[in-house]
Motif scaffolding. Structure first.
Motif, PDB file in Angstrom:
ATOM      1  N   GLY A 138      -0.993   2.746   8.708  1.00  0.00           N
ATOM      2  CA  GLY A 138      -1.208   3.218  10.126  1.00  0.00           C
ATOM      3  C   GLY A 138      -2.873   3.270  10.346  1.00  0.00           C
ATOM      4  O   GLY A 138      -3.226   3.949  11.253  1.00  0.00           O
ATOM      5  N   ARG A 139      -3.698   2.754   9.497  1.00  0.00           N
ATOM      6  CA  ARG A 139      -5.033   2.993   9.642  1.00  0.00           C
ATOM      7  C   ARG A 139      -5.722   1.649   9.586  1.00  0.00           C
ATOM      8  O   ARG A 139      -6.946   1.550   9.503  1.00  0.00           O
ATOM      9  CB  ARG A 139      -5.557   3.905   8.476  1.00  0.00           C
ATOM     10  N   GLY A 140      -4.967   0.387   9.474  1.00  0.00           N
ATOM     11  CA  GLY A 140      -5.561  -0.716   9.620  1.00  0.00           C
ATOM     12  C   GLY A 140      -6.260  -1.179   8.474  1.00  0.00           C
ATOM     13  O   GLY A 140      -6.928  -2.285   8.121  1.00  0.00           O
ATOM     14  N   LEU A 141      -5.897  -0.547   7.150  1.00  0.00           N
ATOM     15  CA  LEU A 141      -6.246  -0.839   5.871  1.00  0.00           C
ATOM     16  C   LEU A 141      -5.837  -2.326   5.365  1.00  0.00           C
ATOM     17  O   LEU A 141      -6.626  -3.089   4.779  1.00  0.00           O
ATOM     18  CB  LEU A 141      -5.897   0.185   4.799  1.00  0.00           C
ATOM     19  N   ARG A 157       3.480  -7.714  12.061  1.00  0.00           N
ATOM     20  CA  ARG A 157       2.151  -7.213  12.885  1.00  0.00           C
ATOM     21  C   ARG A 157       0.802  -7.572  12.156  1.00  0.00           C
ATOM     22  O   ARG A 157      -0.028  -8.021  12.664  1.00  0.00           O
ATOM     23  CB  ARG A 157       2.323  -6.172  13.287  1.00  0.00           C
ATOM     24  N   VAL A 158       0.623  -7.160  10.725  1.00  0.00           N
ATOM     25  CA  VAL A 158      -0.414  -7.539  10.155  1.00  0.00           C
ATOM     26  C   VAL A 158      -0.893  -9.125  10.140  1.00  0.00           C
ATOM     27  O   VAL A 158      -2.006  -9.795  10.422  1.00  0.00           O
ATOM     28  CB  VAL A 158      -0.318  -7.162   8.774  1.00  0.00           C
ATOM     29  N   LEU A 180       0.846  -1.072   0.041  1.00  0.00           N
ATOM     30  CA  LEU A 180      -0.158  -0.143  -0.138  1.00  0.00           C
ATOM     31  C   LEU A 180       0.860   1.144   0.138  1.00  0.00           C
ATOM     32  O   LEU A 180       2.002   1.315   0.631  1.00  0.00           O
ATOM     33  CB  LEU A 180      -0.884   0.035   1.103  1.00  0.00           C
ATOM     34  N   SER A 181       0.044   2.223  -0.668  1.00  0.00           N
ATOM     35  CA  SER A 181       0.931   3.502  -0.743  1.00  0.00           C
ATOM     36  C   SER A 181       1.036   3.992   0.983  1.00  0.00           C
ATOM     37  O   SER A 181       0.453   3.871   1.976  1.00  0.00           O
ATOM     38  CB  SER A 181      -0.040   4.619  -1.201  1.00  0.00           C
ATOM     39  N   PRO A 182       2.501   4.770   1.224  1.00  0.00           N
ATOM     40  CA  PRO A 182       2.512   5.163   2.674  1.00  0.00           C
ATOM     41  C   PRO A 182       1.411   6.137   3.297  1.00  0.00           C
ATOM     42  O   PRO A 182       0.961   6.192   4.203  1.00  0.00           O
ATOM     43  CB  PRO A 182       3.812   5.905   2.516  1.00  0.00           C
TER      44      PRO A 182
END
Length: 181
Positions: A104-107, A141-142, A98-100
């Protein structure tokens, strides 16, 4: 064609308009920190082409991902048929890039959760793997948020043993484990 929707994401087939933003992601030093190198325009276009070909060959792919709110392409989440020489291949891998701006949003977790449900319930998967360089803590972590089980570390055969990214972690889940989560 849209394959999967979540509250915030659309996972869909790739379109011609994805080529330039995909190259921007693949050439970003932050995104590619845990890969051997950033991709050139040609390498990125070739990767996109190979991703698309997997749909006709296997019936799944690394789906292009848009934010529903804006329609903006932010990368990919989905499945890849991994075939490099290893004791767990060939296998179905779940992956994301994903793009930076989307970090940090759980996407990644949201999209991967929906993909796994689709893969096990609609595509009939029995096992799914995920792997990354040992240095890639965000992706690890994901995998852990997805309740994947740590299997082992291994030397990726397509990366020189002396390279800082050659050691990888392998995680997995299966239909029984997934339906219990």
């Amino acid at each position: 064609m849209i394959h999967i929707e979540t509250p915030r994401l659309r996972l869909r087939d790739w379109e011609d308009g994805d080529t330039d933003p995909f190259y921007s992601i693949n050439s970003d030093p932050k995104v590619m920190e845990h890969f051997p190198s950033r991709l050139s325009t040609e390498e990125s276009a070739n990767l996109q082409k190979r991703i698309i070909e997997e749909m006709s060959e296997y019936g799944y792919l690394l789906y292009a991902v848009d934010l529903k709110e804006t329609g903006q392409f932010i990368g990919f989440i989905g499945f890849h048929h991994a075939t490099f020489p290893a004791d767990f291949t060939p296998c179905i891998e779940i992956g994301w890039r994903l793009s930076p701006k989307a970090w940090g949003r759980g996407l990644a977790t949201e999209g991967a959760t929906a993909c796994l449900t689709y893969g096990f319930n609609e595509l009939g998967f029995t096992d799914v793997y995920s792997f990354t360089a040992c240095t890639n803590q965000p992706s690890i972590r994901v995998m852990e948020r997805l309740n994947f089980a740590f299997e082992k570390t291994f030397q990726h055969p397509n990366i020189a043993a002396s390279h800082r990214l050659s050691e990888h972690v392998l995680y997995s889940t299966n239909v029984v484990r997934w339906t219990r989560t």
